[in-house]
Design an enzyme around this catalytic site. Structure first.
Site, mmCIF file in Angstrom:
data_model
loop_
_atom_site.group_PDB
_atom_site.id
_atom_site.type_symbol
_atom_site.label_atom_id
_atom_site.label_comp_id
_atom_site.label_asym_id
_atom_site.label_seq_id
_atom_site.Cartn_x
_atom_site.Cartn_y
_atom_site.Cartn_z
ATOM 1 N N ASN A 9 0.858 -1.183 0.000
ATOM 2 C CA ASN A 9 0.000 0.000 0.000
ATOM 3 C C ASN A 9 0.896 1.235 0.000
ATOM 4 O OD1 ASN A 9 -1.794 2.047 0.543
ATOM 5 N ND2 ASN A 9 -2.272 1.370 2.635
ATOM 6 N N LYS A 11 0.132 4.281 -0.312
ATOM 7 C CA LYS A 11 -0.517 5.483 0.245
ATOM 8 C C LYS A 11 -0.283 6.685 -0.678
ATOM 9 C CE LYS A 11 -0.089 3.315 4.708
ATOM 10 N NZ LYS A 11 -0.011 3.415 6.152
ATOM 11 N N HIS A 98 -9.389 1.072 4.890
ATOM 12 C CA HIS A 98 -8.120 1.305 5.600
ATOM 13 C C HIS A 98 -8.368 2.267 6.762
ATOM 14 C CE1 HIS A 98 -4.062 2.578 6.511
ATOM 15 N NE2 HIS A 98 -3.664 1.471 5.900
ATOM 16 N N GLU A 100 -6.796 4.694 7.820
ATOM 17 C CA GLU A 100 -6.594 6.115 7.486
ATOM 18 C C GLU A 100 -7.819 6.692 6.775
ATOM 19 O OE1 GLU A 100 -2.847 5.562 5.484
ATOM 20 O OE2 GLU A 100 -1.957 4.990 7.402
ATOM 21 N N GLU A 170 -5.311 -4.927 10.609
ATOM 22 C CA GLU A 170 -4.287 -3.919 10.858
ATOM 23 C C GLU A 170 -4.583 -3.195 12.164
ATOM 24 O OE1 GLU A 170 -2.294 -2.690 6.927
ATOM 25 O OE2 GLU A 170 -4.063 -1.453 7.166
ATOM 26 N N GLY A 176 2.536 2.253 10.883
ATOM 27 C CA GLY A 176 3.494 3.344 10.728
ATOM 28 C C GLY A 176 4.166 3.765 12.019
ATOM 29 N N SER A 216 3.463 -2.085 10.502
ATOM 30 C CA SER A 216 4.919 -2.160 10.713
ATOM 31 C C SER A 216 5.487 -3.542 10.403
ATOM 32 C CB SER A 216 5.283 -1.712 12.133
ATOM 33 O OG SER A 216 4.885 -0.362 12.339
#
Ligand code: PGA
Length: 253
Positions: A9, A11, A98, A100, A170, A176, A216
């Site tokens: 991904n 992003k 996701h 985000e 996730e 991250g 991560s």
């Protein structure tokens, strides 16, 4: 045997020429080094999908994905990307839900159910993301939280539709942050997710569903994560932007 998948991904990263270089590097490394039973998915920003598509060998291990799509096929939705558009660019998958997107664009379970319907209707396979924030993990209510996300967005599907869904677990606190879930935490949640899928779609369907870990995931922890019985691969953010790291993760099975 269910499909092993490693998905990158990207992003909102890279310019056009950078995206092309990264794709070529990954394509070369993957063709030479990746195990033949692993499907590699790369999800560049939507404007680059078409431009990188011809850098990927036609019959090979790599396929393309969008990072999001709208729930309608077309219309007055300025700035949005639709499933038919992604499909026409050469994408075979789309990442939906996701964290985000949920956090910064206020995507709800109900909206994600509609996006999933539309993606599947347009013959895109869905990589559906779920995962809990830190306070939920600290309260030890992550199982309820994650299974509810799945129920709300996916349990209206028919068993036939569900065959085209991949789950990505996730934990938000691991995305991250450099803080990975332990392989035991990942395994426990993946098993919970698989049991939950079995309760709705049956054990056979659950056994066939690929469940990816994300958060991560790096070359130095991928092997241990992927060795867990219910972890079928990874959804990789930061490390997917480096061809060497991404390929080494793919080789971790
Ligand atoms: P990360 O991102 O690997 O950089 O933690 C994972 C993701 O957001 O899919």
């Amino acid at each position: 045997m269910r499909q092993k998948i490693v998905a990158g991904n990207w992003k909102m990263n890279k310019t056009l020429t950078e995206a092309q270089s990264l794709t070529s590097e990954i394509a070369n490394m993957v063709e030479d080094e990746a195990p033949s039973d692993v499907k590699v998915v790369i999800a560049p920003p939507a404007p680059f999908i078409y431009a990188v598509e011809n850098l990927i060998p036609e019959i090979g291990k790599i396929v393309l994905a969008g990072q999001n799509c709208h729930q309608e096929d077309s219309g007055a939705f300025t700035g949005e990307v639709s499933a038919p558009m992604l499909k026409s660019l050469g994408a075979q998958y789309v990442i939906l839900g996701h964290s985000e997107r949920r956090q910064h664009f206020s995507e709800t379970d109900e909206e994600l159910a509609k996006k999933t319907d539309n993606a599947l209707k347009n013959n895109l396979k869905v990589i559906f993301c779920c995962g809990e924030p830190l306070d939920i993990r600290e309260a030890d209510t992550q199982n309820e939280y994650v299974t509810k996300q799945l129920t709300n967005s996916l349990f209206h599907l028919t068993p036939e539709q569900f065959k085209n869904v991949v789950i990505a677990y996730e934990p938000i606190w691991a995305i991250g942050t450099g803080k990975t879930a332990s392989s035991q935490q990942a395994q426990d949640m993946h098993k919970t997710i698989r049991d939950h899928i079995a309760s709705k779609f049956g054990q056979d369907a659950a056994n066939e569903t690929s469940i990816l870990y994300g958060g991560s995931c790096k070359p130095d922890n991928a092997k241990e994560l992927f060795s867990q019985p219910d972890v079928d691969g990874g959804l990789i953010g930061g490390a997917s932007l480096k061809s060497r790291d991404f390929t080494d993760i793919i080789k971790s099975f």
